[in-house]
Design a protein around this motif. Sequence first.
Motif, short mmCIF file in Angstrom:
data_model
loop_
_atom_site.label_atom_id
_atom_site.label_comp_id
_atom_site.label_asym_id
_atom_site.label_seq_id
_atom_site.Cartn_x
_atom_site.Cartn_y
_atom_site.Cartn_z
N GLU A 22 38.25 46.64 28.18
CA GLU A 22 36.94 46.56 28.81
C GLU A 22 36.18 47.87 28.64
O GLU A 22 36.77 48.95 28.81
CB GLU A 22 37.08 46.27 30.31
CG GLU A 22 37.43 44.86 30.63
CD GLU A 22 37.36 44.61 32.12
OE1 GLU A 22 36.85 43.55 32.51
OE2 GLU A 22 37.83 45.46 32.89
N VAL A 23 34.91 47.76 28.29
CA VAL A 23 34.06 48.93 28.15
C VAL A 23 32.81 48.72 29.02
O VAL A 23 32.36 47.60 29.21
CB VAL A 23 33.67 49.20 26.68
CG1 VAL A 23 34.89 49.57 25.86
CG2 VAL A 23 32.97 48.01 26.07
N PHE A 24 32.28 49.82 29.54
CA PHE A 24 31.14 49.72 30.44
C PHE A 24 29.92 50.50 29.97
O PHE A 24 28.88 50.46 30.60
CB PHE A 24 31.54 50.15 31.86
CG PHE A 24 32.51 49.19 32.48
CD1 PHE A 24 32.05 48.07 33.16
CD2 PHE A 24 33.88 49.39 32.36
CE1 PHE A 24 32.94 47.18 33.71
CE2 PHE A 24 34.77 48.49 32.91
CZ PHE A 24 34.31 47.38 33.59
N THR A 25 30.08 51.25 28.87
CA THR A 25 28.95 52.00 28.32
C THR A 25 28.89 51.80 26.81
O THR A 25 29.91 51.45 26.17
CB THR A 25 29.06 53.51 28.60
OG1 THR A 25 30.18 54.04 27.87
CG2 THR A 25 29.21 53.80 30.09
N VAL A 95 26.90 36.58 34.18
CA VAL A 95 27.69 37.74 33.76
C VAL A 95 27.44 38.88 34.74
O VAL A 95 26.40 38.94 35.39
CB VAL A 95 27.37 38.21 32.32
CG1 VAL A 95 27.80 37.18 31.30
CG2 VAL A 95 25.91 38.56 32.16
N GLY A 96 28.42 39.78 34.82
CA GLY A 96 28.28 40.92 35.70
C GLY A 96 28.02 42.20 34.93
O GLY A 96 27.87 42.20 33.71
N GLN A 97 27.99 43.29 35.68
CA GLN A 97 27.72 44.60 35.10
C GLN A 97 28.75 44.91 34.01
O GLN A 97 29.93 44.62 34.17
CB GLN A 97 27.78 45.65 36.19
CG GLN A 97 27.27 46.99 35.77
CD GLN A 97 27.15 47.93 36.96
OE1 GLN A 97 27.63 47.64 38.04
NE2 GLN A 97 26.52 49.05 36.74
N GLY A 98 28.28 45.46 32.91
CA GLY A 98 29.15 45.78 31.80
C GLY A 98 29.28 44.64 30.79
O GLY A 98 29.78 44.84 29.70
N CYS A 99 28.87 43.45 31.18
CA CYS A 99 28.98 42.27 30.30
C CYS A 99 27.62 41.79 29.84
O CYS A 99 27.50 40.68 29.32
CB CYS A 99 29.71 41.14 31.01
SG CYS A 99 31.38 41.57 31.51
N ALA A 100 26.59 42.58 30.06
CA ALA A 100 25.23 42.18 29.69
C ALA A 100 25.16 41.81 28.23
O ALA A 100 25.68 42.52 27.37
CB ALA A 100 24.27 43.32 29.98
#
Length: 168
Positions: A22-25, A95-100
């Motif tokens: 999982e990546v968020f940036t 979708v949630g944050q990070g999955c945009a």
Amino acid sequence: MGGIETLRAAGLMPAKLWPSREVFTVEELMRHVGHLGGGHSKNLFLRDKKKKGLWRVTALHDRQVNLNDLGKKLGLGSGTLRFADEKAMQEKLKVGQGCATPLALFCDTGGDVRLVLDAGFLDGGYDRVYFHPMTNAATMGLTPEDFLRFVKSTGHDPLLIHFEDNAK
């Protein structure tokens, strides 16, 4: 049903899929897929100041997106765009944050979210463009033509913006 299975059920068959942690940036993502030639995306989920409009903004990963300039280009005026909360993104795009991802637009059956797309995805000469497939633990590669065909099949006609005009 998982994100990739949901997209396949909606008619999108990826040319290639790259799993990752999982990546968020965007910076984290590029460590995993930066070696792939093509147009990589960064995505913003915005609302206007009066909370009447929602905007999915998809730009090439290395573009600067100035919200004041973008608001002017959209005819909303300076200082009118804000980040929408995660609850609105989950409600409209599932979708949630990070999955945009613009691929989630098929979940917006009411047409409440407008897509603002960096014109560089279509006229940048890329063989592939890359997006999260409803999860931030993978990246999906598509031809620009398949991507545009899919987006239009969801009832969303993208508003093309040249973000390089905003680059600092």
